[in-house]
Motif scaffolding. Structure first.
Motif, PDB file in Angstrom:
ATOM      1  N   ALA A  93      25.171  22.520 -16.849  1.00 17.53           N
ATOM      2  CA  ALA A  93      24.349  23.217 -15.860  1.00 17.53           C
ATOM      3  C   ALA A  93      24.387  22.507 -14.511  1.00 17.53           C
ATOM      4  CB  ALA A  93      22.905  23.320 -16.360  1.00 17.53           C
ATOM      5  N   PHE A  94      24.331  21.182 -14.522  1.00 15.24           N
ATOM      6  CA  PHE A  94      24.397  20.433 -13.267  1.00 15.24           C
ATOM      7  C   PHE A  94      25.770  20.588 -12.604  1.00 15.24           C
ATOM      8  CE2 PHE A  94      20.681  17.835 -14.684  1.00 15.24           C
ATOM      9  CZ  PHE A  94      19.919  17.978 -13.532  1.00 15.24           C
ATOM     10  N   VAL A  95      26.833  20.619 -13.414  1.00 16.84           N
ATOM     11  CA  VAL A  95      28.192  20.707 -12.867  1.00 16.84           C
ATOM     12  C   VAL A  95      28.439  22.071 -12.218  1.00 16.84           C
ATOM     13  CG1 VAL A  95      30.649  20.751 -13.458  1.00 16.84           C
ATOM     14  CG2 VAL A  95      29.165  18.984 -14.417  1.00 16.84           C
ATOM     15  N   VAL A  96      28.119  23.163 -12.942  1.00 17.52           N
ATOM     16  CA  VAL A  96      28.453  24.500 -12.434  1.00 17.52           C
ATOM     17  C   VAL A  96      27.525  24.961 -11.312  1.00 17.52           C
ATOM     18  CG1 VAL A  96      29.474  25.225 -14.618  1.00 17.52           C
ATOM     19  CG2 VAL A  96      27.063  25.735 -14.153  1.00 17.52           C
ATOM     20  N   THR A  97      26.368  24.319 -11.162  1.00 21.48           N
ATOM     21  CA  THR A  97      25.452  24.713 -10.082  1.00 21.48           C
ATOM     22  C   THR A  97      25.497  23.740  -8.914  1.00 21.48           C
ATOM     23  OG1 THR A  97      23.599  23.546 -11.157  1.00 21.48           O
ATOM     24  CG2 THR A  97      23.889  25.872 -11.684  1.00 21.48           C
ATOM     25  N   ASN A  98      26.490  22.858  -8.925  1.00 23.22           N
ATOM     26  CA  ASN A  98      26.578  21.854  -7.864  1.00 23.22           C
ATOM     27  C   ASN A  98      27.050  22.448  -6.545  1.00 23.22           C
ATOM     28  OD1 ASN A  98      26.406  19.081  -7.001  1.00 23.22           O
ATOM     29  ND2 ASN A  98      28.650  19.037  -7.000  1.00 23.22           N
ATOM     30  N   LYS A  99      27.841  23.547  -6.623  1.00 22.45           N
ATOM     31  CA  LYS A  99      28.394  24.171  -5.415  1.00 22.45           C
ATOM     32  C   LYS A  99      27.575  25.396  -5.014  1.00 22.45           C
ATOM     33  CE  LYS A  99      32.813  24.765  -5.222  1.00 22.45           C
ATOM     34  NZ  LYS A  99      34.169  25.250  -5.575  1.00 22.45           N
ATOM     35  N   GLY A 100      27.673  25.758  -3.738  1.00 27.24           N
ATOM     36  CA  GLY A 100      27.051  26.996  -3.262  1.00 27.24           C
ATOM     37  C   GLY A 100      25.744  26.765  -2.531  1.00 27.24           C
ATOM     38  N   ALA A 101      25.600  27.430  -1.371  1.00 26.96           N
ATOM     39  CA  ALA A 101      24.365  27.343  -0.582  1.00 26.96           C
ATOM     40  C   ALA A 101      24.362  28.491   0.420  1.00 26.96           C
ATOM     41  CB  ALA A 101      24.272  26.001   0.138  1.00 26.96           C
ATOM     42  N   GLY A 102      23.190  28.823   0.897  1.00 28.50           N
ATOM     43  CA  GLY A 102      23.074  29.888   1.882  1.00 28.50           C
ATOM     44  C   GLY A 102      23.598  29.465   3.242  1.00 28.50           C
ATOM     45  N   SER A 119      30.774  28.038  -7.909  1.00 29.89           N
ATOM     46  CA  SER A 119      31.779  27.551  -8.856  1.00 29.89           C
ATOM     47  C   SER A 119      32.590  28.712  -9.432  1.00 29.89           C
ATOM     48  CB  SER A 119      31.107  26.773  -9.998  1.00 29.89           C
ATOM     49  OG  SER A 119      30.386  27.648 -10.841  1.00 29.89           O
ATOM     50  N   ASP A 120      33.844  28.425  -9.780  1.00 28.60           N
ATOM     51  CA  ASP A 120      34.737  29.452 -10.324  1.00 28.60           C
ATOM     52  C   ASP A 120      34.170  30.054 -11.602  1.00 28.60           C
ATOM     53  OD1 ASP A 120      36.477  28.997  -8.262  1.00 28.60           O
ATOM     54  OD2 ASP A 120      37.765  27.625  -9.391  1.00 28.60           O
ATOM     55  N   TRP A 121      33.528  29.235 -12.429  1.00 27.02           N
ATOM     56  CA  TRP A 121      32.980  29.723 -13.703  1.00 27.02           C
ATOM     57  C   TRP A 121      31.907  30.777 -13.456  1.00 27.02           C
ATOM     58  CZ3 TRP A 121      28.374  30.003 -16.360  1.00 27.02           C
ATOM     59  CH2 TRP A 121      28.470  30.267 -17.732  1.00 27.02           C
ATOM     60  N   LEU A 122      31.009  30.507 -12.506  1.00 27.78           N
ATOM     61  CA  LEU A 122      29.962  31.473 -12.191  1.00 27.78           C
ATOM     62  C   LEU A 122      30.546  32.732 -11.559  1.00 27.78           C
ATOM     63  CD1 LEU A 122      27.091  29.192 -10.780  1.00 27.78           C
ATOM     64  CD2 LEU A 122      27.118  30.417 -12.951  1.00 27.78           C
ATOM     65  N   GLN A 123      31.538  32.554 -10.703  1.00 26.28           N
ATOM     66  CA  GLN A 123      32.166  33.721 -10.075  1.00 26.28           C
ATOM     67  C   GLN A 123      32.794  34.648 -11.117  1.00 26.28           C
ATOM     68  OE1 GLN A 123      34.601  33.219  -6.485  1.00 26.28           O
ATOM     69  NE2 GLN A 123      33.884  31.110  -6.340  1.00 26.28           N
TER      70      GLN A 123
END
Length: 272
Positions: A93-102, A119-123
């Motif tokens: 959870a920490f790894v895949v939510t590390n990227k991305g911001a408004g 993150s690519d996984w979430l995309q």
């Protein structure tokens, strides 16, 4: 004499068993009332969680209080696997939510969100047509955009631009700032005739309340921003729960050792 560790394991699992009853009841209640994809999606995990907690807590309760060593061994094995899985999920959870911001905009109170920043996984999860159709249904059922429309309906354009919108409101309920549409109301914007847009979300926008920007990349990004925020909170809770599980597992190991010692003592002592 019943050991302290056995008592603790018994009490903790009794509490867990009592907790599993309302969870299971809530899952059954949802299954009987489910009328939307969101509710149908929630019912199975809730029922599964309730059944899992009930079975595991019964195994720990009977194993500790009735000195059933093999049942307590199964309970400890399940607890160990749960600890490992929870640890892996927390790290993930920490790894895949590390990227991305408004993205902050000039003279705007709200931010806009770009799908490529996550993150690519979430995309991949939100780019799946099957997944996104279910998510769209959930967003529609939650009335996030109708509430947004009613709340800001009386705003003139200058006031609307200063509002602090949520990620979903910004991404799903209005067009991107790149489009330069003419403002009519929070969920109604007029397109410029024969205009060519560099942002594909501009072509995806529709004033139909059932469409709006639900098919936009910005809507998917807004959802991922919510997921990122929620998963960060869940990860913190998981760390606390993980510590609790480790303590329970340690006490359970003591209870298992007590059972083995008592069983060995009974065999060596023999009948009178």
């Amino acid at each position: 004499m019943v050991r302290l560790s056995n008592n603790l394991v018994g009490i903790l699992n009794l509490l867990t068993f009592l907790l599993s009853i309302p969870i299971l009841g809530a899952g059954i209640w949802l299954s009987n009332r489910a009328s939307t994809d969101c509710e149908k999606f929630l019912e199975r995990p809730v029922i599964a969680l309730g059944v899992f907690l009930m079975i595991v807590s019964l195994a720990g309760l009977v194993g500790a209080c009735c000195r059933v060593s093999w049942l307590l061994w199964v309970y400890l094995l399940v607890m160990f696997l749960l600890i490992v899985l929870l640890f892996c999920f927390t790290v993930f959870a920490f790894v895949v939510t590390n990227k991305g911001a408004g993205e902050a905009l000039s003279e705007r109170g709200y931010k806009e969100y770009r799908l490529g920043g996550y993150s690519d996984w979430l995309q991949k999860r939100v780019n799946s047509t099957k997944n996104w159709n279910k998510i769209r249904s959930c967003l529609s059922d939650s009335k996030v955009c109708s509430t947004f429309h009613d709340k800001y309906l009386s705003d003139p354009i200058e006031k609307f631009y200063t509002e602090h919108l949520s990620a979903l409101q910004s991404g799903c309920c209005k067009p991107s700032n790149d489009c330069n549409f003419t403002y009519v109301s929070p969920t109604m914007w007029n397109k410029t005739a024969a205009a060519v847009y560099s942002n594909p979300d501009c072509n995806a926008w529709d004033n139909d309340p059932k469409v709006l920007c639900y098919n936009c990349q910005s809507c998917k990004a807004g959802l991922l921003q919510n997921v990122k925020s929620d998963w960060k909170k869940v990860a913190v809770v998981n760390i606390i729960f993980l510590i609790f599980l480790i303590v329970v597992y340690t006490v359970g190991c003591c209870a298992f050792r007590n059972n083995r010692e008592d069983n060995s003592y009974g065999r060596y002592k023999g009948p009178y």
